[in-house]
Enzyme design. Sequence first.
Site, PDB file in Angstrom:
ATOM      1  N   LYS A 157      40.002 -34.219  -1.116  1.00 57.69           N
ATOM      2  CA  LYS A 157      39.617 -35.623  -0.887  1.00 57.69           C
ATOM      3  C   LYS A 157      39.235 -36.328  -2.180  1.00 57.69           C
ATOM      4  O   LYS A 157      38.953 -37.518  -2.197  1.00 57.69           O
ATOM      5  CB  LYS A 157      38.430 -35.687   0.080  1.00 57.69           C
ATOM      6  N   LYS A 165      44.206 -21.641  16.696  1.00 57.48           N
ATOM      7  CA  LYS A 165      43.040 -20.898  17.187  1.00 57.48           C
ATOM      8  C   LYS A 165      42.106 -21.865  17.929  1.00 57.48           C
ATOM      9  O   LYS A 165      41.841 -22.960  17.444  1.00 57.48           O
ATOM     10  CB  LYS A 165      42.310 -20.300  15.975  1.00 57.48           C
ATOM     11  N   LYS A 215      35.848 -25.199  18.153  1.00 54.16           N
ATOM     12  CA  LYS A 215      35.169 -26.500  18.241  1.00 54.16           C
ATOM     13  C   LYS A 215      35.673 -27.441  17.176  1.00 54.16           C
ATOM     14  O   LYS A 215      35.879 -28.613  17.417  1.00 54.16           O
ATOM     15  CB  LYS A 215      33.670 -26.325  17.964  1.00 54.16           C
TER      16      LYS A 215
HETATM   17  P1  ADP Z   1      34.165 -22.140  16.716  1.00 52.45           P
HETATM   18  O1  ADP Z   1      35.402 -21.712  15.956  1.00 52.45           O
HETATM   19  O2  ADP Z   1      34.501 -22.800  17.991  1.00 52.45           O
HETATM   20  O3  ADP Z   1      33.221 -22.939  15.856  1.00 52.45           O
HETATM   21  P2  ADP Z   1      32.323 -20.015  16.280  1.00 52.45           P
HETATM   22  O4  ADP Z   1      32.785 -19.938  14.863  1.00 52.45           O
HETATM   23  O5  ADP Z   1      30.963 -20.550  16.571  1.00 52.45           O
HETATM   24  O6  ADP Z   1      33.418 -20.809  17.122  1.00 52.45           O
HETATM   25  O7  ADP Z   1      32.477 -18.550  16.899  1.00 52.45           O
HETATM   26  C1  ADP Z   1      31.520 -17.841  17.668  1.00 52.45           C
HETATM   27  C2  ADP Z   1      32.086 -16.477  17.993  1.00 52.45           C
HETATM   28  O8  ADP Z   1      33.251 -16.600  18.826  1.00 52.45           O
HETATM   29  C3  ADP Z   1      32.562 -15.672  16.759  1.00 52.45           C
HETATM   30  O9  ADP Z   1      32.315 -14.292  16.956  1.00 52.45           O
HETATM   31  C4  ADP Z   1      34.045 -15.946  16.719  1.00 52.45           C
HETATM   32  O10 ADP Z   1      34.763 -14.936  16.071  1.00 52.45           O
HETATM   33  C5  ADP Z   1      34.393 -16.026  18.198  1.00 52.45           C
HETATM   34  N1  ADP Z   1      35.528 -16.933  18.396  1.00 52.45           N
HETATM   35  C6  ADP Z   1      35.541 -18.273  18.211  1.00 52.45           C
HETATM   36  N2  ADP Z   1      36.739 -18.803  18.487  1.00 52.45           N
HETATM   37  C7  ADP Z   1      37.526 -17.772  18.876  1.00 52.45           C
HETATM   38  C8  ADP Z   1      38.894 -17.652  19.300  1.00 52.45           C
HETATM   39  N3  ADP Z   1      39.691 -18.714  19.423  1.00 52.45           N
HETATM   40  N4  ADP Z   1      39.358 -16.433  19.599  1.00 52.45           N
HETATM   41  C9  ADP Z   1      38.552 -15.348  19.515  1.00 52.45           C
HETATM   42  N5  ADP Z   1      37.264 -15.386  19.136  1.00 52.45           N
HETATM   43  C10 ADP Z   1      36.742 -16.573  18.809  1.00 52.45           C
END
Ligand code: ADP
Length: 331
Positions: A119, A200, A203
Amino acid sequence: MKKISLTGIKPTGDLHIGNYFGAIKPALELAKEYDARYFIADYHALNTMKNPAELNFTIRQVAACWLASGLDPEKVIFYRQSSIPEVFELTTMLMAFTSKGLMNRAHAYKAAVQENNEKGDDTDAGINMGLFTYPVLMAADIIIFDSDVVPVGKDQVQHIEMAQDIAQSINANYKQQVLKVPQAVVQENAAVVPGLDGRKMSKSYGNVIPLFAPEKALRKTIMRIVTNSQPVEEPKDPQDSQIFQLYKLFAQADEQDALAGRYRAGGMGWGEAKEELFRVINRSLSPIRERYDAIMADIPALDKILEQGAQKARPIAAATVKRFRKAAGID
Ligand code: ADP
Ligand code: TRP
């Protein structure tokens, strides 16, 4: 003695089915054979969440989710990170053994730097020290409870490797096993749950299927799954479709075979496949959703469970800090 399994979830917003299959479900499976210690990483969330009402709510949401998904607080030590001050003392100790270069290589930090550079912003714009030192706090979370295994999604493996590096350099320095070196456990068949757009589920991509959406909203979300423009009559490859990848997580083997057959035969449109997906997801999630709603209706009872967990956790954490202080000459 049973081995110890530990994991944490950051309360940064509505949980989705990626979190459930990537984190919660495998952790609860492990809790059957390990001594489990599961917690809400609320100080990790503080790095990004500065609205108190929102953070206060999401902490309870994540806690209720664990319980609704089947965590038994009689068997699992279940607590909030913020209730264990020893974690922050250990974090300071670990800092002294963590090279800055190691933190420079952390994926989340590197991604933030790269975004700033793209950016044309200052390299460190918007990056707080909490984000930069995130892996050290996470290492303390893990190491303080003598964890053997840490069930996580693939994206967290680097953090566990950093915890290993830090523990090993401490053990090497003091020529004794002061700290246990943890191992990551990744649930391979659900390692990455795809989101509505095929990336993937996350959020940060806004492509999630929330765990606790009311039925109507759940259906609407599933209908938003992005598909290609193949016409109804055309045979389709089930392995090539995120609808089918998601279906596999919720359907029984015979249901999976049946739907795969309909894909290959042609004559089934994406709308129909989505209806099938909605049916199995709703079937699996509605009992969890009901338990979740009941738990969220009594926050004082929920807080009591977390407080009781913290009471069990603190002596274990204090013992690790004491062991470290002794090894370091600060006793
Ligand atoms: P986000 O990507 O939605 O911000 P987080 O990083 O807070 O999710 O992840 C919380 C937990 O859930 C972690 O252990 C992460 O590896 C798992 N997790 C998040 N998204 C996925 C996904 N699409 N597939 C498998 N595990 C996931
Ligand atoms: N960093 C993890 C995540 O974003 C959450 C977390 C914090 C964690 N401390 C932990 C996971 C310790 C496992 C062990 O999902």
